[in-house]
Design a protein around this motif. Sequence first.
Motif, PDB file in Angstrom:
ATOM      1  N   LEU A  39       0.823  -1.214   0.000  1.00 32.60           N
ATOM      2  CA  LEU A  39       0.000   0.000   0.000  1.00 32.60           C
ATOM      3  C   LEU A  39       0.854   1.259   0.000  1.00 32.60           C
ATOM      4  CD1 LEU A  39      -2.873  -1.028   2.437  1.00 32.60           C
ATOM      5  CD2 LEU A  39      -2.936  -0.877  -0.058  1.00 32.60           C
ATOM      6  N   GLU A  40       1.907   1.266   0.799  1.00 34.09           N
ATOM      7  CA  GLU A  40       2.801   2.419   0.880  1.00 34.09           C
ATOM      8  C   GLU A  40       3.479   2.680  -0.475  1.00 34.09           C
ATOM      9  OE1 GLU A  40       6.743   3.647   3.529  1.00 34.09           O
ATOM     10  OE2 GLU A  40       5.978   1.607   3.626  1.00 34.09           O
ATOM     11  N   THR A  41       3.955   1.629  -1.120  1.00 39.94           N
ATOM     12  CA  THR A  41       4.658   1.765  -2.397  1.00 39.94           C
ATOM     13  C   THR A  41       3.716   2.231  -3.500  1.00 39.94           C
ATOM     14  OG1 THR A  41       6.211   0.048  -1.719  1.00 39.94           O
ATOM     15  CG2 THR A  41       6.120   0.565  -4.065  1.00 39.94           C
ATOM     16  N   VAL A  42       2.559   1.611  -3.613  1.00 38.45           N
ATOM     17  CA  VAL A  42       1.602   1.998  -4.651  1.00 38.45           C
ATOM     18  C   VAL A  42       1.172   3.451  -4.454  1.00 38.45           C
ATOM     19  CG1 VAL A  42      -0.740   1.590  -5.534  1.00 38.45           C
ATOM     20  CG2 VAL A  42       0.824  -0.336  -5.190  1.00 38.45           C
ATOM     21  N   ALA A  43       0.893   3.828  -3.220  1.00 43.94           N
ATOM     22  CA  ALA A  43       0.491   5.212  -2.937  1.00 43.94           C
ATOM     23  C   ALA A  43       1.595   6.192  -3.320  1.00 43.94           C
ATOM     24  CB  ALA A  43       0.130   5.372  -1.460  1.00 43.94           C
ATOM     25  N   GLU A  44       2.835   5.857  -3.007  1.00 43.92           N
ATOM     26  CA  GLU A  44       3.958   6.738  -3.353  1.00 43.92           C
ATOM     27  C   GLU A  44       4.072   6.915  -4.867  1.00 43.92           C
ATOM     28  OE1 GLU A  44       8.748   6.596  -3.725  1.00 43.92           O
ATOM     29  OE2 GLU A  44       7.902   5.461  -2.062  1.00 43.92           O
ATOM     30  N   TYR A  45       3.997   5.821  -5.603  1.00 46.18           N
ATOM     31  CA  TYR A  45       4.123   5.903  -7.059  1.00 46.18           C
ATOM     32  C   TYR A  45       2.976   6.706  -7.670  1.00 46.18           C
ATOM     33  CZ  TYR A  45       8.276   3.174  -7.893  1.00 46.18           C
ATOM     34  OH  TYR A  45       9.583   2.767  -7.950  1.00 46.18           O
ATOM     35  N   GLU A  46       1.776   6.453  -7.206  1.00 41.68           N
ATOM     36  CA  GLU A  46       0.638   7.160  -7.783  1.00 41.68           C
ATOM     37  C   GLU A  46       0.655   8.646  -7.435  1.00 41.68           C
ATOM     38  OE1 GLU A  46      -2.900   4.964  -6.835  1.00 41.68           O
ATOM     39  OE2 GLU A  46      -2.456   3.473  -8.368  1.00 41.68           O
ATOM     40  N   ALA A  47       1.107   8.992  -6.250  1.00 40.67           N
ATOM     41  CA  ALA A  47       1.109  10.394  -5.833  1.00 40.67           C
ATOM     42  C   ALA A  47       2.310  11.172  -6.353  1.00 40.67           C
ATOM     43  CB  ALA A  47       1.073  10.475  -4.302  1.00 40.67           C
ATOM     44  N   PHE A  48       3.458  10.507  -6.449  1.00 38.80           N
ATOM     45  CA  PHE A  48       4.682  11.263  -6.701  1.00 38.80           C
ATOM     46  C   PHE A  48       5.475  10.853  -7.928  1.00 38.80           C
ATOM     47  CE2 PHE A  48       4.083  11.267  -2.023  1.00 38.80           C
ATOM     48  CZ  PHE A  48       3.776  12.620  -1.895  1.00 38.80           C
ATOM     49  N   ARG A  49       5.172   9.722  -8.569  1.00 40.53           N
ATOM     50  CA  ARG A  49       6.028   9.266  -9.659  1.00 40.53           C
ATOM     51  C   ARG A  49       5.343   9.156 -11.010  1.00 40.53           C
ATOM     52  NH1 ARG A  49      11.052   6.192  -7.736  1.00 40.53           N
ATOM     53  NH2 ARG A  49      11.083   6.648  -5.529  1.00 40.53           N
ATOM     54  N   LEU A  50       4.216   8.479 -11.078  1.00 45.22           N
ATOM     55  CA  LEU A  50       3.588   8.237 -12.375  1.00 45.22           C
ATOM     56  C   LEU A  50       3.238   9.557 -13.052  1.00 45.22           C
ATOM     57  CD1 LEU A  50       1.207   5.245 -11.531  1.00 45.22           C
ATOM     58  CD2 LEU A  50       3.579   5.173 -12.290  1.00 45.22           C
ATOM     59  N   GLY A  51       3.901   9.819 -14.183  1.00 44.30           N
ATOM     60  CA  GLY A  51       3.638  11.043 -14.938  1.00 44.30           C
ATOM     61  C   GLY A  51       4.188  12.308 -14.308  1.00 44.30           C
ATOM     62  N   ARG A  52       5.053  12.183 -13.304  1.00 46.19           N
ATOM     63  CA  ARG A  52       5.594  13.348 -12.596  1.00 46.19           C
ATOM     64  C   ARG A  52       7.074  13.548 -12.917  1.00 46.19           C
ATOM     65  NH1 ARG A  52       0.868  12.741 -11.188  1.00 46.19           N
ATOM     66  NH2 ARG A  52      -0.112  13.301  -9.236  1.00 46.19           N
ATOM     67  N   GLU A  53       7.576  14.701 -12.535  1.00 39.78           N
ATOM     68  CA  GLU A  53       8.997  14.992 -12.691  1.00 39.78           C
ATOM     69  C   GLU A  53       9.676  14.853 -11.332  1.00 39.78           C
ATOM     70  OE1 GLU A  53      11.885  18.724 -13.657  1.00 39.78           O
ATOM     71  OE2 GLU A  53      10.050  18.567 -14.849  1.00 39.78           O
ATOM     72  N   ILE A  54      10.793  14.109 -11.314  1.00 36.46           N
ATOM     73  CA  ILE A  54      11.570  13.920 -10.091  1.00 36.46           C
ATOM     74  C   ILE A  54      13.033  14.156 -10.436  1.00 36.46           C
ATOM     75  CG2 ILE A  54      12.256  12.295  -8.289  1.00 36.46           C
ATOM     76  CD1 ILE A  54       9.663  10.767  -8.862  1.00 36.46           C
TER      77      ILE A  54
END
Length: 163
Positions: A39-54
């Motif tokens: 849950l923690e990993t999926v939430a992180e990816y959806e909130a901060f990674r998928l389609g985002r700039e890092i």
Amino acid sequence: MSNTGPKQREVKPANKRGAARLAAVQALYQMDVGGASLLETVAEYEAFRLGREIDGDTYRDADPAWFRDIVSGVVRQQKTIDPLIHGALPTDWPLSRLDTTLRAILRAGVFELLQRRDVPIAVIVTEYIDVAKAFYVEDEPRLVNAVLDRIARSQRADGETKK
């Protein structure tokens, strides 16, 4: 003809699935190495990674449902997936000998072969070979091809997709 600004290039669903596959492999790697929960990993990816700039890198827009399905499916079915991978590997290469990234690629690919019968085998195998090529240059993409092909032949013997 008016020019109202830069054109937005349409992202095809297949491209979003490819990006979801790559992100799923990265998430599975992160969970394996860092011990983060599903849950923690999926939430992180959806909130901060998928389609985002890092850090100056832009992650491609990914299909979040496809991403979630792969990551949660691998976690849920790992006890079924790992023995299949082990059985498809050369006898001198046990699953535990593979590096974490390669295990994540194979687990995600096997999950799709088992559960996404609506997707042709060739598409799944090709997509995960491409993911392997993002991380490796030589032998690993060939190993991904061989292992997924062996598993596809045993699990989807008809070679066809099921609807």
